[in-house]
Design a protein around this motif. Structure first.
Motif, PDB file in Angstrom:
ATOM      1  N   ASP A 185       7.451  -4.283 -10.083  1.00  0.00           N
ATOM      2  CA  ASP A 185       7.630  -5.451  -9.298  1.00  0.00           C
ATOM      3  C   ASP A 185       8.329  -5.368  -7.796  1.00  0.00           C
ATOM      4  OD1 ASP A 185       9.764  -5.209 -10.789  1.00  0.00           O
ATOM      5  OD2 ASP A 185      10.103  -7.469 -10.717  1.00  0.00           O
ATOM      6  N   GLU A 186       9.005  -3.943  -7.805  1.00  0.00           N
ATOM      7  CA  GLU A 186       9.927  -3.624  -6.857  1.00  0.00           C
ATOM      8  C   GLU A 186       9.323  -2.664  -5.650  1.00  0.00           C
ATOM      9  OE1 GLU A 186      14.096  -4.093  -9.535  1.00  0.00           O
ATOM     10  OE2 GLU A 186      13.289  -1.885  -8.849  1.00  0.00           O
ATOM     11  N   PRO A 187       8.443  -3.251  -5.059  1.00  0.00           N
ATOM     12  CA  PRO A 187       7.751  -2.312  -4.081  1.00  0.00           C
ATOM     13  C   PRO A 187       8.576  -1.593  -2.872  1.00  0.00           C
ATOM     14  CG  PRO A 187       7.535  -4.589  -3.626  1.00  0.00           C
ATOM     15  CD  PRO A 187       7.919  -4.705  -4.653  1.00  0.00           C
ATOM     16  N   TYR A 188       9.576  -1.987  -2.677  1.00  0.00           N
ATOM     17  CA  TYR A 188      10.432  -1.449  -1.658  1.00  0.00           C
ATOM     18  C   TYR A 188      10.941  -0.150  -2.154  1.00  0.00           C
ATOM     19  CZ  TYR A 188      10.203  -5.425   1.316  1.00  0.00           C
ATOM     20  OH  TYR A 188       9.564  -6.525   2.137  1.00  0.00           O
ATOM     21  N   ARG A 189      11.604  -0.216  -3.231  1.00  0.00           N
ATOM     22  CA  ARG A 189      12.035   0.842  -4.194  1.00  0.00           C
ATOM     23  C   ARG A 189      11.081   1.844  -4.313  1.00  0.00           C
ATOM     24  NH1 ARG A 189      16.393  -1.518  -8.416  1.00  0.00           N
ATOM     25  NH2 ARG A 189      18.162  -1.237  -7.076  1.00  0.00           N
ATOM     26  N   ARG A 190       9.845   1.434  -4.544  1.00  0.00           N
ATOM     27  CA  ARG A 190       8.784   2.699  -4.871  1.00  0.00           C
ATOM     28  C   ARG A 190       8.465   3.110  -3.698  1.00  0.00           C
ATOM     29  NH1 ARG A 190       4.512  -0.936  -7.107  1.00  0.00           N
ATOM     30  NH2 ARG A 190       3.281   0.858  -7.002  1.00  0.00           N
ATOM     31  N   ALA A 191       8.492   2.389  -2.613  1.00  0.00           N
ATOM     32  CA  ALA A 191       8.084   3.013  -1.187  1.00  0.00           C
ATOM     33  C   ALA A 191       8.895   3.857  -0.878  1.00  0.00           C
ATOM     34  CB  ALA A 191       7.841   1.940  -0.271  1.00  0.00           C
ATOM     35  N   LEU A 192      10.324   3.568  -0.986  1.00  0.00           N
ATOM     36  CA  LEU A 192      11.344   4.670  -0.470  1.00  0.00           C
ATOM     37  C   LEU A 192      11.491   5.828  -1.380  1.00  0.00           C
ATOM     38  CD1 LEU A 192      13.811   1.768   0.232  1.00  0.00           C
ATOM     39  CD2 LEU A 192      12.933   3.026   1.789  1.00  0.00           C
ATOM     40  N   ALA A 243       0.915  -1.076  -0.049  1.00  0.00           N
ATOM     41  CA  ALA A 243       0.015  -0.014  -0.081  1.00  0.00           C
ATOM     42  C   ALA A 243       0.880   1.266  -0.096  1.00  0.00           C
ATOM     43  CB  ALA A 243      -1.076   0.013   1.102  1.00  0.00           C
ATOM     44  N   LEU A 244       1.898   1.149   0.794  1.00  0.00           N
ATOM     45  CA  LEU A 244       2.915   2.409   0.608  1.00  0.00           C
ATOM     46  C   LEU A 244       3.593   2.524  -0.685  1.00  0.00           C
ATOM     47  CD1 LEU A 244       4.343   4.310   2.721  1.00  0.00           C
ATOM     48  CD2 LEU A 244       6.049   2.706   3.111  1.00  0.00           C
ATOM     49  N   ALA A 245       3.851   1.574  -1.563  1.00  0.00           N
ATOM     50  CA  ALA A 245       4.467   1.448  -2.547  1.00  0.00           C
ATOM     51  C   ALA A 245       3.407   2.118  -3.743  1.00  0.00           C
ATOM     52  CB  ALA A 245       4.779   0.132  -3.291  1.00  0.00           C
ATOM     53  N   GLU A 246       2.066   1.867  -3.647  1.00  0.00           N
ATOM     54  CA  GLU A 246       1.173   2.512  -4.378  1.00  0.00           C
ATOM     55  C   GLU A 246       0.711   3.781  -4.249  1.00  0.00           C
ATOM     56  OE1 GLU A 246      -0.676   1.023  -6.757  1.00  0.00           O
ATOM     57  OE2 GLU A 246       0.769  -0.694  -6.598  1.00  0.00           O
ATOM     58  N   ARG A 247       1.099   4.253  -2.883  1.00  0.00           N
ATOM     59  CA  ARG A 247       0.954   5.788  -2.607  1.00  0.00           C
ATOM     60  C   ARG A 247       1.940   6.538  -3.227  1.00  0.00           C
ATOM     61  NH1 ARG A 247      -0.874   3.512   2.239  1.00  0.00           N
ATOM     62  NH2 ARG A 247       1.162   4.538   3.243  1.00  0.00           N
ATOM     63  N   SER A 248       3.142   5.722  -3.811  1.00  0.00           N
ATOM     64  CA  SER A 248       4.252   6.510  -3.905  1.00  0.00           C
ATOM     65  C   SER A 248       4.242   7.253  -5.582  1.00  0.00           C
ATOM     66  CB  SER A 248       5.410   5.569  -4.241  1.00  0.00           C
ATOM     67  OG  SER A 248       6.429   6.141  -4.837  1.00  0.00           O
ATOM     68  N   PRO A 249       4.724   8.563  -5.682  1.00  0.00           N
ATOM     69  CA  PRO A 249       4.633   8.983  -6.954  1.00  0.00           C
ATOM     70  C   PRO A 249       5.407   8.556  -8.004  1.00  0.00           C
ATOM     71  CG  PRO A 249       6.106  10.347  -5.356  1.00  0.00           C
ATOM     72  CD  PRO A 249       5.324   9.231  -4.726  1.00  0.00           C
ATOM     73  N   GLU A 307       7.054  11.520  13.588  1.00  0.00           N
ATOM     74  CA  GLU A 307       6.375   9.999  13.969  1.00  0.00           C
ATOM     75  C   GLU A 307       5.638   9.355  12.788  1.00  0.00           C
ATOM     76  OE1 GLU A 307       7.089  12.228  17.457  1.00  0.00           O
ATOM     77  OE2 GLU A 307       6.244  12.909  15.867  1.00  0.00           O
ATOM     78  N   ALA A 308       5.028  10.456  11.845  1.00  0.00           N
ATOM     79  CA  ALA A 308       4.632   9.787  10.625  1.00  0.00           C
ATOM     80  C   ALA A 308       5.872   9.211   9.847  1.00  0.00           C
ATOM     81  CB  ALA A 308       3.858  11.079  10.100  1.00  0.00           C
ATOM     82  N   PHE A 309       6.717  10.112   9.556  1.00  0.00           N
ATOM     83  CA  PHE A 309       7.930   9.603   8.838  1.00  0.00           C
ATOM     84  C   PHE A 309       8.449   8.111   9.367  1.00  0.00           C
ATOM     85  CE2 PHE A 309      12.737  10.173   8.589  1.00  0.00           C
ATOM     86  CZ  PHE A 309      12.988   9.327   7.518  1.00  0.00           C
ATOM     87  N   ALA A 310       8.599   8.033  10.670  1.00  0.00           N
ATOM     88  CA  ALA A 310       8.750   6.669  11.289  1.00  0.00           C
ATOM     89  C   ALA A 310       7.881   5.797  11.028  1.00  0.00           C
ATOM     90  CB  ALA A 310       9.085   7.092  13.043  1.00  0.00           C
ATOM     91  N   ALA A 311       7.017   5.784  11.073  1.00  0.00           N
ATOM     92  CA  ALA A 311       5.649   4.930  10.938  1.00  0.00           C
ATOM     93  C   ALA A 311       5.891   4.296   9.402  1.00  0.00           C
ATOM     94  CB  ALA A 311       4.405   5.406  10.888  1.00  0.00           C
ATOM     95  N   ASP A 312       6.264   5.147   8.347  1.00  0.00           N
ATOM     96  CA  ASP A 312       6.357   4.645   7.227  1.00  0.00           C
ATOM     97  C   ASP A 312       7.603   3.711   7.005  1.00  0.00           C
ATOM     98  OD1 ASP A 312       4.244   5.726   6.030  1.00  0.00           O
ATOM     99  OD2 ASP A 312       5.289   7.369   4.987  1.00  0.00           O
ATOM    100  N   VAL A 313       8.770   4.284   7.804  1.00  0.00           N
ATOM    101  CA  VAL A 313      10.088   3.667   7.786  1.00  0.00           C
ATOM    102  C   VAL A 313       9.703   2.389   8.519  1.00  0.00           C
ATOM    103  CG1 VAL A 313      12.474   3.273   8.611  1.00  0.00           C
ATOM    104  CG2 VAL A 313      11.455   5.589   7.589  1.00  0.00           C
ATOM    105  N   GLN A 314       9.024   2.302   9.620  1.00  0.00           N
ATOM    106  CA  GLN A 314       8.773   0.974  10.132  1.00  0.00           C
ATOM    107  C   GLN A 314       7.919  -0.108   9.227  1.00  0.00           C
ATOM    108  OE1 GLN A 314      10.163   0.622  13.383  1.00  0.00           O
ATOM    109  NE2 GLN A 314       9.668  -1.662  12.968  1.00  0.00           N
ATOM    110  N   VAL A 315       7.219   0.353   8.501  1.00  0.00           N
ATOM    111  CA  VAL A 315       6.345  -0.673   7.479  1.00  0.00           C
ATOM    112  C   VAL A 315       7.336  -1.290   6.727  1.00  0.00           C
ATOM    113  CG1 VAL A 315       5.117  -0.629   5.391  1.00  0.00           C
ATOM    114  CG2 VAL A 315       4.100   0.859   7.512  1.00  0.00           C
TER     115      VAL A 315
END
Length: 1012
Positions: free
Chosen positions: A405-412, A391-397, A446-454
């Motif tokens: 197929d690389e959701p971690y990169r898209r999320a980051l 879901a975090l990757a889907e919200r990425s621009p 805290e919001a930034f930390a939450a994304d990193v924790q995902v």
């Protein structure tokens, strides 16, 4: 097993100096005497058996093997001596190349003569040294001073590297954990019966905060510090196996850096601004704190898991994992918020400090996230990812088909874009590496930390444990520690200023025409009545004084910064010279005027909540004696319990070491601090409020300095309890944190000592404590009389001090943004009372007397023994003092610190400074008294400890100090000559003379290492 403790075979050994002796021995790592790598190990309290040390063979750089049975302390120092000679050779080559053969020969002749005079006690060499130094031209003088100063700098680098080397040798050998390490602390805690659950609960509630302050004793320029950091890095490389080409390349780089040092202006040509001080302090974060603190917390988690196995699991993680620790270790700063005596600190500097801190930490986060984007290339074709990560990757621009197929990169990439927007929103700073598309900024760390924790949780849940334990977990820890603010900025102002501001506000509002003249009871009555008013006191159209406008602006800036960067950016307000309860309540009213006190004090329906914790600073002897009474009055205020509750049922109290020492002397200051702490602990325990003590320690022993580990362990029982803040000041910051490994070790030492002092309180409570405290009170009373009689009651003492130390020149040196005194002083009106405690101690160090660290002890002990009614009582008193040393950490630490200061004192050198006093009668009177007290103090210390020599139980430091003297002597001698020339007026306008004085101040400070 053979351990190469010195050098890999094949490393070229630097040629020895002509005197065939090492320039220096091993020296202090804690900047005050105890090695940061190898602190003195106290007797084991755990009762557990330790495995014997493995026997090692030491292989020197020339391949010679030293048998284990013949190994001595000196053998361990072979690599250190080689490093010092090597760096000294590079400096000599640089001097010859840059200044010519004649300059090199002058410096080398002086060096050999000084070594012969100091180490061989050759009186003829002493006379020759004096002649050599007096014959120097002005240009030669500066060349000599620079050469000896830089040699001290390079020797310090070599010593730090040797501490790191020795620590690694112990680790490779599997030696038992050393005192000051986390492993040692956890072992002792486990042996004491503390459970893992109790330890974790303790750490959840703990708070340990080193606080960097900008005080006028850091004599190094940032350019010099940067070059020295690179020299340290290159020197450390030489312990690795190298090819001949690699070694030659390393030597060439070191030679270039030494040349850079020589060609760089050592002194500042203008006074530091607060902005400069902010920039200097921030450099230590990249060097040490940003990676060092997360690394330390990670290691602590691993050690706890090993010693105290737990079944607690991280969410979404298969198998048992160490429970994450709360960010109990955080950073604080006074730079940009400390206005006490510094008119250059304003609302603008506070805002600038917050902006620079925010920019630094967000830039670092951006770099880490970018690197993670390159590292975490996992494909969903190969491994699953969590629904939250997808879901975090889907919200990425980032919608590139190449990364579908690389959701971690898209999320980051999405996280990076949001961070870039956050940087722009908070600091106005556009990031150099542009995001792929605009995004919404984070509204909190805290919001930034939450994304990193995902990201972390997804890796752990999908066969990525090894990846999760790397850079991404360190980033998650860093966010918890640093947020978007990096460090909490304390605000500080002297109570007199608050009183003047309140007086003006009351006068303008027609409440009291002369508030400052009112008795304390009436002041409190007016303040509390105003706190209950729903309206503001300030008048929107009234023209207030500049001072009042500036003070109100500070509070307004703090409120805005808290809203922007989070509450941790500004949460403490310290009141210097707190003498009455009204000093604290005035700041509460100023918070109300700025919108940082909501509700009403005493109201049941709308209780008061105060954003900034009001923290008293008790500094003088009288203030310390009144501390518990003032805090009791604060806790008794109607409605203050709601304020305390808003702060987590915690209250901080700051204790000042520097001013209490200048006020009452070393012994009395230390004792009054001890008593004040005990009284405060008793009060806060009765009120069921958590007490956090903030220790305003400096670098010198006279200002609360000394090895940090022993200092924390010697605190009275119950005074640490997992809550401690302590200042790191002046050149001590560089000494502790310029080297990343030394810095991490110093942080570890603070944490380990806090754990032991909190969870093993029985170590601080000898069975005869009541009797020991009674004896200590008698010693304090006698020492106080002796000290006050010299400093405040001897006619002309202030004139002697200003004449025989470089205090005037120190005030003129561009060391920091803060003036050397709170009040401008001319020659007629200057007073010791108005002088800041920092340059007071710094000046005594320059003339090698270090008086604030020992004066009065000898008279105190002798008086105690002389008043014994008979020989039997006298022997009993001596026996008691010796038992105090052996069983009472407070007393043994006090004497250990004093022992180190006495070892650094040199009466022969100090007598030369005494000649700067033109009044011969005054000179004889004062110097003879100081000399007599020094000899008496050494005699009494020997009587109590049984050691004939100074630092008998710390031979490494003793040898280091002794060897340093040979290189300090020329600097001190030249400083005296230059002061004579400068003050005579004949050479007063010669810039070379003035520069030479300042260079000697720099060199002596570097040689002593703990002068600030």
């Amino acid at each position: 097993m053979t351990q190469h403790a010195a050098r890999p075979n094949g490393r070229r050994t630097a040629p020895a100096a002509k005197d065939q002796s090492p320039a220096l021995g091993a020296a202090q790592g804690d900047a005050n005497g105890a090695s940061a790598a190898e602190p003195k190990r106290p007797a084991s309290r755990s009762g557990t058996k330790r495995s014997p040390k493995p026997k090692l063979s030491i292989v020197s750089s020339n391949g010679t093997t030293i048998a284990p049975t013949a190994r001595r302390t000196a053998d361990k120092d072979v690599p250190l001596r080689e490093d010092i000679r090597f760096l000294g050779r590079l400096l000599g080559e640089c001097l010859r190349e840059q200044e010519g053969d004649a300059a090199f020969e002058v410096v080398e002749t002086i060096r050999q003569t000084a070594v012969r005079f100091r180490r061989e006690n050759d009186r003829a060499a002493g006379a020759e040294l004096d002649r050599l130094l007096k014959r120097l031209s002005r240009d030669q003088t500066n060349q000599v001073v620079r050469a000896f100063s830089y040699f001290s700098h390079l020797a310090n680098i070599a010593e730090d590297q040797h501490h790191n080397r020795r620590r690694r040798v112990h680790a490779l050998a599997g030696s038992p954990p050393q005192a000051g390490s986390l492993a040692h602390a956890l072992e002792a805690i486990d042996a004491a019966g503390v459970t893992g659950k109790q330890l974790r609960k303790f750490l959840d509630e703990a708070l340990i905060v080193p606080v960097l302050t900008a005080h006028p004793t850091e004599v190094q320029r940032k350019s010099i510090l940067d070059a020295e950091r690179e020299i340290a890095r290159l020197l450390a490389e030489r312990d690795l196996p190298m090819t001949a080409r690699e070694r030659d390349h390393n030597t060439a780089q070191l030679r270039a850096k030494v040349t850079t040092l020589w060609q760089t202006r050592m002194l500042r040509d203008s006074r530091l601004t607060v902005a400069d001080e902010i920039e200097n302090a921030l450099s230590y974060y990249r060097t040490c704190f940003l990676r060092g603190i997360p690394q330390l917390m990670s290691e602590l988690e691993e050690d706890i898991a090993a010693v105290f196995p737990t079944t607690r699991k991280r969410k979404g993680t298969p198998g048992a994992q160490p429970a994450p620790l709360a960010p109990f270790l955080q950073m604080g700063s006074w730079i940009g918020g400390d206005r006490d005596g510094n008119p250059n600190v304003t609302a603008e500097t506070l805002e600038h400090a917050a902006s620079q801190q925010g920019q630094m930490i967000i830039d670092w986060y951006l770099d880490e996230v970018h690197a993670l984007g390159a590292e975490l290339s996992m494909s969903t074709l190969m491994v699953d990812a969590s629904p939250e990560l997808l879901a975090l990757a889907e919200r990425s621009p980032d919608h590139s088909e190449h990364r579908a197929d690389e959701p971690y990169r898209r999320a980051l990439i999405g996280i990076y874009a949001r961070l870039a927007a956050t940087s722009k929103a908070l600091t106005g700073h556009a990031v150099p590496r542009r995001p792929v598309a605009p995004a919404e900024p984070y509204d909190s760390a805290e919001a930034f930390a939450a994304d990193v924790q995902v990201v972390v949780d997804s890796l752990r849940a999908n066969h990525g444990q090894a990846l999760a334990n790397g850079r991404i977990e360190a980033l998650a820890r860093a966010i918890g520690v640093f947020g978007f603010h990096l460090a909490s900025v304390d605000m500080r102002q002297v109570s007199d200023v608050h009183e003047a501001v309140i007086a003006e506000l009351f006068a303008a509002a027609g409440i009291a025409p002369d508030y400052a003249a009112l008795p304390e009871a009436r002041k409190l009555e007016l303040l509390l009545a105003e706190l209950r008013q729903p309206r503001l006191l300030t008048l929107p159209w009234h023209e207030y004084s500049e001072q009042t406008r500036k003070e109100l602006a500070i509070f307004a800036a703090a409120r805005e910064l808290r809203a922007r960067y989070g509450k941790r950016i500004a949460r403490n307000y310290i009141i210097s010279h707190t003498e009455t309860l009204s000093d604290l309540v005035e700041v509460m009213l100023l918070q109300k005027e700025s919108g940082m006190l909501q509700g009403t004090l005493g109201s049941k329906t709308d209780p008061a909540r105060m954003e900034l914790m009001v923290i008293p600073l008790f500094e003088t002897i009288e203030d310390l004696r009144n501390a518990a009474g003032i805090m009791q009055s604060l806790l008794d205020l109607p409605g203050f319990d709601s304020v305390i509750a808003h702060h987590g049922v915690e209250q901080e109290v700051m204790l000042g070491y520097s001013d209490s020492n200048k006020d009452g002397g070393f012994l009395t200051s230390t004792w009054e601090l001890y008593k004040a702490e005990l009284e405060l602990v008793q009060l806060f325990e009765q009120r069921q409020v958590k007490l956090r003590l903030f220790h305003g320690r400096g670098g010198t022993v006279g200002r609360g300095g000394g090895p940090t580990y022993q200092a924390i362990l010697s605190q009275p029982p119950g005074t640490v309890n997992g809550q401690i803040r302590l200042t790191e000041q002046g050149e001590i910051i560089n000494s502790k944190f310029a080297n990343a490994e030394i810095g991490r070790r110093n942080l570890e030492t603070v944490v380990a000592a806090t754990l032991e002092a909190s969870l093993l309180p029985q170590q601080n409570a000898p069975k005869d404590l009541d009797m020991f405290e009674a004896v200590m009170q008698q010693l304090s009373d006698r020492a106080f009389t002796a000290y006050r009689d010299l400093v405040y009651e001897t006619p002309g003492f202030k004139d002697y001090f200003f004449a025989t130390t470089p205090i005037t020149e120190i005030a003129d040196l561009n060391l920091g943004s803060r003036p050397a005194s709170r009040k401008l002083m001319d020659k007629k009106n200057r007073r010791i009372e108005d002088l800041r405690a920092i340059p007071w101690g710094f000046s005594w160090g320059q003339c090698r007397l270090l008086l604030p660290g020992w004066y009065g002890f000898g008279s105190a002990v002798k008086s105690l023994l002389d008043t014994a009614p008979d020989d039997k009582a006298r022997k009993l008193a001596v026996t008691t003092l010796r038992r105090m040393v052996k069983t009472w950490p407070f007393f043994s630490t006090l004497l250990s610190n004093m022992d180190m200061v006495l070892a650094k004192t040199d009466l022969a050198v100090a007598s030369r400074y005494a000649q700067l006093c033109d009044d011969a009668a005054l000179r004889r009177t004062v110097f003879n008294r100081i000399s007599k007290e020094w000899h008496l103090t050494c005699e009494m210390l020997t009587l109590v400890t049984g050691h004939q020599e100074r630092l008998a139980d710390n031979p490494l430091l003793a040898r280091s100090i002794k060897n340093r003297f040979a290189y300090l002597d020329p600097l001190n001698h030249l400083q005296v000559e230059l002061l004579k020339r400068y003050r005579s007026g004949k050479d007063g306008d010669d810039i070379r003379v003035r520069r030479g004085i300042h260079l000697t101040i720099n060199g002596v400070a570097a040689g002593l290492r703990n002068t600030g």
